[in-house]
Design a protein around this motif. Structure first.
Motif, PDB file in Angstrom:
ATOM      1  N   ALA A  65      -5.213 -28.053 -18.820  1.00 33.33           N
ATOM      2  CA  ALA A  65      -4.327 -27.290 -19.711  1.00 33.33           C
ATOM      3  C   ALA A  65      -3.814 -26.056 -18.977  1.00 33.33           C
ATOM      4  O   ALA A  65      -4.513 -25.454 -18.164  1.00 33.33           O
ATOM      5  CB  ALA A  65      -5.072 -26.877 -20.973  1.00 33.33           C
ATOM      6  N   GLN A  66      -2.597 -25.728 -19.276  1.00 34.52           N
ATOM      7  CA  GLN A  66      -2.016 -24.549 -18.646  1.00 34.52           C
ATOM      8  C   GLN A  66      -2.497 -23.296 -19.361  1.00 34.52           C
ATOM      9  O   GLN A  66      -2.597 -23.262 -20.575  1.00 34.52           O
ATOM     10  CB  GLN A  66      -0.497 -24.624 -18.696  1.00 34.52           C
ATOM     11  CG  GLN A  66       0.066 -25.739 -17.872  1.00 34.52           C
ATOM     12  CD  GLN A  66       1.578 -25.748 -17.904  1.00 34.52           C
ATOM     13  OE1 GLN A  66       2.201 -24.975 -18.593  1.00 34.52           O
ATOM     14  NE2 GLN A  66       2.158 -26.643 -17.135  1.00 34.52           N
ATOM     15  N   LYS A  67      -2.776 -22.289 -18.574  1.00 38.94           N
ATOM     16  CA  LYS A  67      -3.172 -21.003 -19.149  1.00 38.94           C
ATOM     17  C   LYS A  67      -1.942 -20.097 -19.173  1.00 38.94           C
ATOM     18  O   LYS A  67      -1.155 -20.083 -18.243  1.00 38.94           O
ATOM     19  CB  LYS A  67      -4.267 -20.366 -18.297  1.00 38.94           C
ATOM     20  CG  LYS A  67      -5.601 -21.081 -18.410  1.00 38.94           C
ATOM     21  CD  LYS A  67      -6.636 -20.483 -17.485  1.00 38.94           C
ATOM     22  CE  LYS A  67      -6.932 -19.054 -17.822  1.00 38.94           C
ATOM     23  NZ  LYS A  67      -7.960 -18.445 -16.980  1.00 38.94           N
ATOM     24  N   LYS A  93       2.907 -11.203 -11.111  1.00 34.46           N
ATOM     25  CA  LYS A  93       2.561 -12.279 -10.167  1.00 34.46           C
ATOM     26  C   LYS A  93       1.101 -12.154  -9.723  1.00 34.46           C
ATOM     27  O   LYS A  93       0.372 -13.143  -9.675  1.00 34.46           O
ATOM     28  CB  LYS A  93       3.513 -12.216  -8.972  1.00 34.46           C
ATOM     29  CG  LYS A  93       3.405 -13.378  -8.038  1.00 34.46           C
ATOM     30  CD  LYS A  93       4.468 -13.278  -6.964  1.00 34.46           C
ATOM     31  CE  LYS A  93       4.294 -14.369  -5.928  1.00 34.46           C
ATOM     32  NZ  LYS A  93       5.272 -14.269  -4.859  1.00 34.46           N
ATOM     33  N   LYS A  94       0.663 -10.914  -9.424  1.00 41.67           N
ATOM     34  CA  LYS A  94      -0.729 -10.700  -9.010  1.00 41.67           C
ATOM     35  C   LYS A  94      -1.698 -11.066 -10.127  1.00 41.67           C
ATOM     36  O   LYS A  94      -2.725 -11.710  -9.880  1.00 41.67           O
ATOM     37  CB  LYS A  94      -0.943  -9.236  -8.611  1.00 41.67           C
ATOM     38  CG  LYS A  94      -0.363  -8.867  -7.283  1.00 41.67           C
ATOM     39  CD  LYS A  94      -0.604  -7.401  -6.979  1.00 41.67           C
ATOM     40  CE  LYS A  94       0.139  -6.965  -5.730  1.00 41.67           C
ATOM     41  NZ  LYS A  94       0.014  -5.513  -5.498  1.00 41.67           N
ATOM     42  N   VAL A  95      -1.374 -10.659 -11.357  1.00 44.32           N
ATOM     43  CA  VAL A  95      -2.239 -10.979 -12.494  1.00 44.32           C
ATOM     44  C   VAL A  95      -2.309 -12.491 -12.682  1.00 44.32           C
ATOM     45  O   VAL A  95      -3.384 -13.050 -12.924  1.00 44.32           O
ATOM     46  CB  VAL A  95      -1.755 -10.264 -13.785  1.00 44.32           C
ATOM     47  CG1 VAL A  95      -2.470 -10.799 -15.010  1.00 44.32           C
ATOM     48  CG2 VAL A  95      -1.948  -8.767 -13.666  1.00 44.32           C
ATOM     49  N   CYS A  96      -1.175 -13.162 -12.557  1.00 44.70           N
ATOM     50  CA  CYS A  96      -1.150 -14.634 -12.681  1.00 44.70           C
ATOM     51  C   CYS A  96      -2.042 -15.280 -11.637  1.00 44.70           C
ATOM     52  O   CYS A  96      -2.823 -16.190 -11.947  1.00 44.70           O
ATOM     53  CB  CYS A  96       0.277 -15.162 -12.537  1.00 44.70           C
ATOM     54  SG  CYS A  96       1.240 -15.115 -14.035  1.00 44.70           S
ATOM     55  N   GLU A  97      -1.910 -14.837 -10.409  1.00 40.17           N
ATOM     56  CA  GLU A  97      -2.686 -15.434  -9.325  1.00 40.17           C
ATOM     57  C   GLU A  97      -4.184 -15.163  -9.497  1.00 40.17           C
ATOM     58  O   GLU A  97      -5.004 -16.047  -9.284  1.00 40.17           O
ATOM     59  CB  GLU A  97      -2.195 -14.902  -7.979  1.00 40.17           C
ATOM     60  CG  GLU A  97      -0.817 -15.410  -7.604  1.00 40.17           C
ATOM     61  CD  GLU A  97      -0.209 -14.698  -6.406  1.00 40.17           C
ATOM     62  OE1 GLU A  97      -0.819 -13.730  -5.884  1.00 40.17           O
ATOM     63  OE2 GLU A  97       0.897 -15.099  -5.991  1.00 40.17           O
TER      64      GLU A  97
END
Length: 170
Positions: A20-22, A130-134
């Motif tokens: 599942a995608q977060k 982007k950093k938080v996503c990664e």
């Protein structure tokens, strides 16, 4: 048979949950309000915009004054003088329109100024997202402020404060 079907359903559900995608939410308005550089840039844009608007208004006022004077003096003017005054008035009106377009048009000075002041802040927000996503494994961060279709969202998935922290703000 029922047992095998139940196990198969459980395995499929488990497999789908594993892939599942977060996703997360952020509140862009909240983030921007907590960035002092954005507030300063906005204030600077407002001041410049007001100054330019006064310039445009002055030209329009001059054109209006010229037109009123023309109407008052029309009976005393010859045809050539009338044409000359009408041309002067239309030239002044065109000048006002051109100045307004130059400052406030789609590619005008205000647009360029906004790009130069706001774009670096937007880029910083993007990089922090982007950093938080990664780091947290999110595939998507939605902007809760601009999405009117979000009726309720758990505060646990709001990463606005994390984004501010990545940018160096608290």
């Amino acid at each position: 048979m029922k047992r095998i079907a139940l196990i198969a359903v459980a395995l499929v559900a488990g497999f789908m949950a594993a892939h599942a995608q977060k996703f997360a939410l952020m509140d862009m308005e909240y983030v921007l309000k907590n960035i002092p550089a954005y507030e300063m840039a906005n204030e600077q844009l407002n001041q410049v915009s007001q100054r330019w608007q006064r310039e445009v208004d002055e030209l329009k006022k001059e054109a209006d004054t010229m037109y009123k004077n023309y109407q008052a003096d029309m009976v005393f003017l010859t045809d050539d003088q009338k044409k000359k005054k009408e041309t002067e008035i239309t030239d002044k009106e065109k000048e006002a329109q051109q100045l307004q377009y130059k400052y406030f048009g789609p590619q005008g000075e205000l647009f360029k100024k906004r790009q130069s002041l706001i774009k670096p802040i937007q880029d910083d927000i993007y990089n922090a997202c982007k950093k938080v996503c990664e780091e947290r494994g999110f595939q998507v961060i939605f902007d809760r402020a601009s999405s009117q279709s979000i009726i309720y969202a758990s505060p646990r998935i709001d990463v606005s404060n994390e984004i501010l922290e990545k940018m160096g703000y608290k």
